[in-house]
Design a protein around this motif. Structure first.
Motif, PDB file in Angstrom:
ATOM      1  N   MET A   1      21.872  -7.329 -15.254  1.00 43.66           N
ATOM      2  CA  MET A   1      20.928  -7.358 -16.374  1.00 43.66           C
ATOM      3  C   MET A   1      19.617  -6.666 -16.039  1.00 43.66           C
ATOM      4  N   VAL A   2      19.199  -6.711 -14.781  1.00 43.59           N
ATOM      5  CA  VAL A   2      17.980  -6.009 -14.388  1.00 43.59           C
ATOM      6  C   VAL A   2      18.128  -4.510 -14.636  1.00 43.59           C
ATOM      7  N   HIS A   3      19.338  -3.982 -14.478  1.00 41.43           N
ATOM      8  CA  HIS A   3      19.567  -2.556 -14.732  1.00 41.43           C
ATOM      9  C   HIS A   3      19.166  -2.147 -16.146  1.00 41.43           C
ATOM     10  N   LEU A   4      19.215  -3.067 -17.087  1.00 41.40           N
ATOM     11  CA  LEU A   4      18.862  -2.743 -18.470  1.00 41.40           C
ATOM     12  C   LEU A   4      17.391  -2.377 -18.620  1.00 41.40           C
ATOM     13  N   SER A   5      16.565  -2.749 -17.642  1.00 42.01           N
ATOM     14  CA  SER A   5      15.111  -2.689 -17.785  1.00 42.01           C
ATOM     15  C   SER A   5      14.483  -1.381 -17.310  1.00 42.01           C
ATOM     16  N   PHE A   6      15.290  -0.440 -16.818  1.00 43.86           N
ATOM     17  CA  PHE A   6      14.746   0.798 -16.257  1.00 43.86           C
ATOM     18  C   PHE A   6      15.477   1.982 -16.877  1.00 43.86           C
ATOM     19  N   PRO A   7      14.765   3.084 -17.145  1.00 46.62           N
ATOM     20  CA  PRO A   7      15.431   4.224 -17.788  1.00 46.62           C
ATOM     21  C   PRO A   7      16.500   4.851 -16.907  1.00 46.62           C
ATOM     22  N   SER A   8      17.456   5.495 -17.530  1.00 49.03           N
ATOM     23  CA  SER A   8      18.474   6.231 -16.789  1.00 49.03           C
ATOM     24  C   SER A   8      17.838   7.486 -16.195  1.00 49.03           C
ATOM     25  N   VAL A   9      18.025   7.689 -14.904  1.00 51.32           N
ATOM     26  CA  VAL A   9      17.429   8.825 -14.196  1.00 51.32           C
ATOM     27  C   VAL A   9      18.553   9.655 -13.572  1.00 51.32           C
ATOM     28  N   PRO A  10      18.280  10.903 -13.162  1.00 56.20           N
ATOM     29  CA  PRO A  10      19.324  11.746 -12.556  1.00 56.20           C
ATOM     30  C   PRO A  10      19.982  11.082 -11.347  1.00 56.20           C
ATOM     31  N   ASP A  11      21.200  11.527 -11.049  1.00 61.10           N
ATOM     32  CA  ASP A  11      22.025  10.893 -10.020  1.00 61.10           C
ATOM     33  C   ASP A  11      21.360  10.834  -8.649  1.00 61.10           C
ATOM     34  N   ASP A  12      20.541  11.820  -8.305  1.00 63.12           N
ATOM     35  CA  ASP A  12      19.885  11.801  -6.993  1.00 63.12           C
ATOM     36  C   ASP A  12      18.946  10.613  -6.837  1.00 63.12           C
ATOM     37  N   HIS A  13      18.574   9.991  -7.953  1.00 64.24           N
ATOM     38  CA  HIS A  13      17.641   8.874  -7.920  1.00 64.24           C
ATOM     39  C   HIS A  13      18.326   7.529  -8.176  1.00 64.24           C
ATOM     40  N   HIS A  14      19.617   7.489  -7.968  1.00 68.92           N
ATOM     41  CA  HIS A  14      20.362   6.240  -8.182  1.00 68.92           C
ATOM     42  C   HIS A  14      19.796   5.109  -7.322  1.00 68.92           C
ATOM     43  N   TRP A  15      19.167   5.470  -6.221  1.00 71.78           N
ATOM     44  CA  TRP A  15      18.593   4.468  -5.308  1.00 71.78           C
ATOM     45  C   TRP A  15      17.526   3.606  -5.976  1.00 71.78           C
ATOM     46  N   ILE A  16      16.766   4.162  -6.910  1.00 70.50           N
ATOM     47  CA  ILE A  16      15.719   3.353  -7.536  1.00 70.50           C
ATOM     48  C   ILE A  16      16.335   2.343  -8.491  1.00 70.50           C
ATOM     49  N   GLU A  17      17.403   2.724  -9.182  1.00 69.47           N
ATOM     50  CA  GLU A  17      18.063   1.792 -10.098  1.00 69.47           C
ATOM     51  C   GLU A  17      18.649   0.613  -9.326  1.00 69.47           C
ATOM     52  N   GLU A  18      19.338   0.908  -8.222  1.00 72.80           N
ATOM     53  CA  GLU A  18      19.928  -0.176  -7.440  1.00 72.80           C
ATOM     54  C   GLU A  18      18.863  -0.929  -6.637  1.00 72.80           C
ATOM     55  N   GLY A  19      17.867  -0.206  -6.140  1.00 72.45           N
ATOM     56  CA  GLY A  19      16.822  -0.860  -5.371  1.00 72.45           C
ATOM     57  C   GLY A  19      16.045  -1.871  -6.188  1.00 72.45           C
ATOM     58  N   ILE A  20      15.714  -1.519  -7.430  1.00 73.47           N
ATOM     59  CA  ILE A  20      15.022  -2.460  -8.312  1.00 73.47           C
ATOM     60  C   ILE A  20      15.887  -3.680  -8.562  1.00 73.47           C
ATOM     61  N   ALA A  21      17.161  -3.465  -8.844  1.00 68.46           N
ATOM     62  CA  ALA A  21      18.054  -4.594  -9.136  1.00 68.46           C
ATOM     63  C   ALA A  21      18.184  -5.524  -7.926  1.00 68.46           C
ATOM     64  N   VAL A  22      18.276  -4.951  -6.726  1.00 69.37           N
ATOM     65  CA  VAL A  22      18.387  -5.767  -5.509  1.00 69.37           C
ATOM     66  C   VAL A  22      17.106  -6.568  -5.287  1.00 69.37           C
ATOM     67  N   TYR A  23      15.969  -5.929  -5.448  1.00 66.62           N
ATOM     68  CA  TYR A  23      14.687  -6.567  -5.133  1.00 66.62           C
ATOM     69  C   TYR A  23      14.244  -7.552  -6.217  1.00 66.62           C
ATOM     70  N   VAL A  24      14.419  -7.190  -7.469  1.00 65.45           N
ATOM     71  CA  VAL A  24      13.923  -8.020  -8.569  1.00 65.45           C
ATOM     72  C   VAL A  24      14.790  -9.252  -8.811  1.00 65.45           C
ATOM     73  N   GLU A  25      16.098  -9.129  -8.614  1.00 56.33           N
ATOM     74  CA  GLU A  25      17.020 -10.228  -8.951  1.00 56.33           C
ATOM     75  C   GLU A  25      16.612 -11.575  -8.358  1.00 56.33           C
ATOM     76  N   PRO A  26      16.364 -11.684  -7.038  1.00 58.86           N
ATOM     77  CA  PRO A  26      15.987 -13.010  -6.529  1.00 58.86           C
ATOM     78  C   PRO A  26      14.617 -13.463  -7.012  1.00 58.86           C
ATOM     79  N   ILE A  27      13.680 -12.519  -7.169  1.00 56.80           N
ATOM     80  CA  ILE A  27      12.348 -12.897  -7.655  1.00 56.80           C
ATOM     81  C   ILE A  27      12.441 -13.457  -9.071  1.00 56.80           C
ATOM     82  N   ALA A  28      13.238 -12.816  -9.907  1.00 55.64           N
ATOM     83  CA  ALA A  28      13.418 -13.305 -11.281  1.00 55.64           C
ATOM     84  C   ALA A  28      14.008 -14.708 -11.284  1.00 55.64           C
TER      85      ALA A  28
END
Length: 310
Positions: free
Chosen positions: A99-126
């Protein structure tokens, strides 16, 4: 079977595919509700107006292989093992991650790390902010796993090192470093949470295609810093030296690999506490309004634990 949850003003349509499951429909809906409330708490609202979730029963146990897409307003597929007990759903992190993935815009494939990094970091804080998890557990997990994201000398930066460790934990490390630095620069008045809310409130959810630079500019505007843009410049094309041991000490985090001790007399202990706390004044709506309405085939009942299975 299809049901609907309304969380923070957003509609969540849940389809449970046919198949044998140890858990009931009520328990599955409560699981979805819990994840949705955690995400809505972190962002001040649910990220998109409507999302469809398809729960697919599979053999075995456990929650596995979630995927999130931006089409049709937002779509999540997630598999649940037939032998999964309700207690395992209650402790699940994967649906919140998706669900955290829904909160960030889709970015080019080279930046997939930010989409997954946000989801990993934000999930426990949420989940901590929604009172579903204890902060000490998160810090123990991060102390154990965050070293996986520290760049190796032969890495070529986050945009060009597409390993699992760099994508997930390198991205999470970027978020962690940004969070601490934003709080340092703003005297703990703002953090990564403010930046991510700023991106979302500027229209940057998964349904939109943005450049990463534009997303970071929106986040920096929300915090009044240039932290995201400057940190990205340091980490995108080359490995950046990160002394995690020193950061843990500054934050007051002492881990023996299994348990963690949090020291409130550490120089940055206040920042550590702020990362997982929620400022009620910044909430877009009171917690009580995040309580969902659950609709079953045209009739409504109150939210769990009083949900009734049709």
């Amino acid at each position: 079977m299809t049901s609907t949850l309304l969380v923070g003003g957003s509609r969540i349509d849940i389809t449970i595919e046919s198949g044998k499951l140890k858990v009931t429909q009520t328990e599955l809906l409560h699981w979805v509700q819990t994840a949705a409330e955690a995400v809505a708490t972190y962002y001040g609202r649910y990220p998109v107006p409507r999302v469809a979730i398809r729960i697919i029963p599979v053999d075995g146990g456990g929650v596995r292989h979630g995927q999130t897409f931006g089409y049709d307003g937002g779509f999540i597929k997630i598999r649940v093992g037939a032998e999964t007990p309700a207690s395992e759903l209650a402790d699940d992190w994967m649906l919140t991650h998706e669900m955290v993935h829904l909160s960030f815009p889709s970015v080019p494939d080279d930046h997939h790390w930010i989409e997954e990094g946000i989801a990993v970091y934000v999930e426990p804080i949420a989940r901590i902010q929604a009172k579903q998890m204890d902060a000490s557990r998160m810090w123990a997990d991060l102390a154990r796993d965050m070293p996986k994201g520290v760049p190796r000398r032969d890495d070529k930066g986050l945009d060009h090192t597409h390993t699992w460790a760099s994508t997930y934990w390198g991205g999470a490390l970027f978020c962690f470093l940004a969070d601490v630095e934003i709080r340092r620069q703003t005297h703990d008045q703002k953090g990564l949470q403010d930046a991510l809310r700023g991106i979302l409130n500027a229209g940057g959810d998964i349904r939109q295609d943005w450049s990463l630079e534009d997303a970071f500019k929106a986040g920096d505007r929300a915090t009044g810093t240039s932290t995201l843009t400057e940190l990205y410049a340091k980490m995108k094309d080359q490995p950046m030296d990160v002394d995690l041991a020193a950061m843990w000490k500054q934050l007051g985090i002492e881990s023996d690999g299994k348990t963690v001790h949090l020291h409130d007399d550490a120089p940055l202990a206040a920042i550590r506490r702020s990362i997982t706390s929620i400022d009620a004044a910044k909430a877009a709506q009171p917690v009580s309004s995040l309580r969902p309405l659950t609709v079953f085939a045209g009739r409504s009942v109150s939210s769990p634990p009083s949900l009734e299975q049709p």
